[in-house]
Write a protein that holds these residues in place. Sequence first.
Motif, PDB file in Angstrom:
ATOM      1  N   MET A   1      15.698   4.113  -2.166  1.00 11.80           N
ATOM      2  CA  MET A   1      15.915   2.924  -0.582  1.00 11.80           C
ATOM      3  C   MET A   1      14.897   3.753   0.667  1.00 11.80           C
ATOM      4  N   ASP A   2      14.890   3.074   1.883  1.00  9.58           N
ATOM      5  CA  ASP A   2      14.443   3.664   2.750  1.00  9.58           C
ATOM      6  C   ASP A   2      14.828   4.797   3.783  1.00  9.58           C
ATOM      7  N   ILE A   3      15.430   5.722   3.449  1.00 11.39           N
ATOM      8  CA  ILE A   3      15.994   7.325   3.608  1.00 11.39           C
ATOM      9  C   ILE A   3      15.977   7.018   4.788  1.00 11.39           C
ATOM     10  N   ALA A   4      14.976   7.316   5.676  1.00 11.09           N
ATOM     11  CA  ALA A   4      14.641   7.571   6.889  1.00 11.09           C
ATOM     12  C   ALA A   4      14.948   6.254   7.756  1.00 11.09           C
ATOM     13  N   ASN A   5      14.760   5.328   7.403  1.00 17.17           N
ATOM     14  CA  ASN A   5      15.651   3.850   8.450  1.00 17.17           C
ATOM     15  C   ASN A   5      17.224   3.890   8.688  1.00 17.17           C
ATOM     16  N   SER A   6      18.086   3.895   7.494  1.00 20.30           N
ATOM     17  CA  SER A   6      19.053   4.881   7.340  1.00 20.30           C
ATOM     18  C   SER A   6      19.607   5.423   8.387  1.00 20.30           C
TER      19      SER A   6
ATOM     20  N   GLU B   1       0.690  -1.265   0.217  1.00 21.93           N
ATOM     21  CA  GLU B   1       0.133   0.394   0.068  1.00 21.93           C
ATOM     22  C   GLU B   1       1.000   1.313  -0.014  1.00 21.93           C
ATOM     23  N   ASP B   2       1.932   0.792   0.850  1.00 26.31           N
ATOM     24  CA  ASP B   2       2.845   2.575   0.839  1.00 26.31           C
ATOM     25  C   ASP B   2       3.656   2.266  -0.358  1.00 26.31           C
ATOM     26  N   ASP B   3       3.365   1.672  -1.668  1.00 29.82           N
ATOM     27  CA  ASP B   3       3.951   1.706  -3.254  1.00 29.82           C
ATOM     28  C   ASP B   3       2.892   2.236  -3.907  1.00 29.82           C
ATOM     29  N   TRP B   4       1.540   2.604  -4.113  1.00 31.32           N
ATOM     30  CA  TRP B   4       0.777   2.740  -5.064  1.00 31.32           C
ATOM     31  C   TRP B   4       1.304   3.898  -5.621  1.00 31.32           C
ATOM     32  N   GLY B   5       1.194   4.885  -4.768  1.00 32.79           N
ATOM     33  CA  GLY B   5       1.375   6.015  -5.134  1.00 32.79           C
ATOM     34  C   GLY B   5       2.323   5.938  -5.616  1.00 32.79           C
ATOM     35  N   PHE B   6       3.661   5.771  -5.582  1.00 33.88           N
ATOM     36  CA  PHE B   6       4.762   5.826  -6.315  1.00 33.88           C
ATOM     37  C   PHE B   6       4.754   4.859  -8.068  1.00 33.88           C
TER      38      PHE B   6
ATOM     39  N   PRO C   1       8.137   4.929   6.343  1.00 34.77           N
ATOM     40  CA  PRO C   1       9.456   5.286   5.433  1.00 34.77           C
ATOM     41  C   PRO C   1       9.545   6.166   4.782  1.00 34.77           C
ATOM     42  N   ILE C   2      10.948   6.433   4.102  1.00 36.39           N
ATOM     43  CA  ILE C   2      10.865   7.601   3.497  1.00 36.39           C
ATOM     44  C   ILE C   2      11.311   6.968   2.192  1.00 36.39           C
ATOM     45  N   TYR C   3      10.710   6.763   1.405  1.00 38.03           N
ATOM     46  CA  TYR C   3      11.829   5.844   0.079  1.00 38.03           C
ATOM     47  C   TYR C   3      11.972   7.370  -1.175  1.00 38.03           C
ATOM     48  N   ILE C   4      13.875   7.090  -0.945  1.00 35.82           N
ATOM     49  CA  ILE C   4      13.673   8.057  -2.852  1.00 35.82           C
ATOM     50  C   ILE C   4      15.079   7.219  -3.414  1.00 35.82           C
ATOM     51  N   TYR C   5      15.259   7.635  -4.407  1.00 31.82           N
ATOM     52  CA  TYR C   5      16.222   7.148  -5.447  1.00 31.82           C
ATOM     53  C   TYR C   5      17.774   8.023  -4.853  1.00 31.82           C
TER      54      TYR C   5
ATOM     55  N   GLU D   1       9.530   7.421 -22.214  1.00 27.92           N
ATOM     56  CA  GLU D   1      10.053   7.187 -22.056  1.00 27.92           C
ATOM     57  C   GLU D   1      10.422   5.943 -21.110  1.00 27.92           C
ATOM     58  N   LYS D   2      11.036   5.786 -21.194  1.00 30.88           N
ATOM     59  CA  LYS D   2      11.899   3.880 -20.653  1.00 30.88           C
ATOM     60  C   LYS D   2      11.675   4.403 -18.894  1.00 30.88           C
ATOM     61  N   VAL D   3      11.424   4.009 -18.005  1.00 31.24           N
ATOM     62  CA  VAL D   3      10.879   3.572 -16.947  1.00 31.24           C
ATOM     63  C   VAL D   3      12.148   2.707 -15.720  1.00 31.24           C
ATOM     64  N   ARG D   4      12.226   2.851 -15.371  1.00 29.89           N
ATOM     65  CA  ARG D   4      12.992   1.918 -13.996  1.00 29.89           C
ATOM     66  C   ARG D   4      12.302   2.237 -12.461  1.00 29.89           C
ATOM     67  N   ALA D   5      11.415   1.081 -12.341  1.00 29.49           N
ATOM     68  CA  ALA D   5      10.800   1.284 -11.017  1.00 29.49           C
ATOM     69  C   ALA D   5      10.962   0.087  -9.585  1.00 29.49           C
ATOM     70  N   GLU D   6      11.635  -0.026  -9.045  1.00 26.58           N
ATOM     71  CA  GLU D   6      11.608  -0.957  -7.948  1.00 26.58           C
ATOM     72  C   GLU D   6      10.161  -0.873  -6.815  1.00 26.58           C
ATOM     73  N   PHE D   7       9.747  -1.523  -6.440  1.00 30.31           N
ATOM     74  CA  PHE D   7       8.421  -1.588  -5.373  1.00 30.31           C
ATOM     75  C   PHE D   7       8.592  -2.819  -5.022  1.00 30.31           C
ATOM     76  N   ARG D   8       7.337  -3.013  -4.063  1.00 26.03           N
ATOM     77  CA  ARG D   8       7.402  -4.058  -2.812  1.00 26.03           C
ATOM     78  C   ARG D   8       5.797  -4.650  -3.372  1.00 26.03           C
TER      79      ARG D   8
END
Length: 364
Positions: A216-221, A64-69, A248-252, A82-89
């Motif tokens: 990556m989850d920057i908040a956790n790191s 559910e946290d990746d729906w918006g992404f 979590p706060i996910y950014i590339y 344009e080509k996209v590359r997406a990492e999600f759960r």
Amino acid sequence: MEVNNIPNGFIIEQVAQQFGQLYFAYDTTSGTFTYIAPAFEQLWGIKPEDVFSNPTALLSCIHEDDWGFLSHQYQKLMMTHEKVRAEFRTVQPDRSTKWICLSACFLSDQKSNQHLIGGYAEDITEHKEYTHNILKYNTKKNATLEILSHDLAAPFANIQSSIDALQEQVNLDDEDIQQLVGFIKQDAIRGSDMIRDFVDNEFLESSQVVLHKERMDIANSVAIMMDNYKEQEKLVAKKFKIIAPDKPIYIYVDMMKFMQVVNNLISNAIKFTQENGSITVTMEEMEDHVLLSVADNGIGIPSKVHPYLFDRFTVARRAGLQGEKTTGLGMSIIQTIIELHKGKITFESQENVGTTFYIRIPKE
């Protein structure tokens, strides 16, 4: 010769399956899948026929946290082509979480007026777990080195001061004693410099490699890093605090390099903050970027050198409160790494009040 009798499509499918890749084609006009590889169920957790009959069934498996992404990535692909590359759960039937990397492109056939999204997906769960563990231990190592560097700088500086006092107050006519005292002083200086050089070289080397960005989850790191500093507060006589959302706060980002940047800013704060001072890291998730700040209540940066702080071999460089030396390259490298991430770093500082650095990184 026997291979020639096997359909090419079958060979490609078998090779893809062996490497954990799943190919697909989606018709954007009809809103249906025209092709899904047989290995789909193993990767996604639901049967291909369920998706053929009801494409929205895919959404029920996405975290559910990746729906918006993912929605944003789809809109971006449709608008820009344009080509996209997406990492999600994805959430599997047994409620376990699996990381998927999806690469997709827009395909258009003007003759048939058919518009497709084609691409492949692969399981990157093991890679994510490996990266997380490496980052965790690397973060602990960097924090420990910074604490060790600061903690040992004081006794080395005390030795040097004691030798200077000894040379001023005691008559050292004996050449052997003079030489011995000189050796002690040189060893103290060399020991202090060697520790600082080792820490600085770790940071300098990390800036020389091409970025490898992942979601990556920057908040956790950052939380892990701050926990490491909090465990050793007594050694540096500083208080460490983190303010961040409880999610979590996910950014590339290239997380190794980004964490080196944060660690270096904390290191500078330690060097220029008096005993019993405080260092606070704050994270906020904005609409299109993440804002991270590192604030201290230390001695501040003289206003006359503000314009030169990010210069290479900057005139703003100065020794730390415990005599820690500096190369004058740290802030320049920090700015370079942030800009490679298409981000921006700024600061506010007032002498005898403190300094705050602000880092803004786009979410993708």
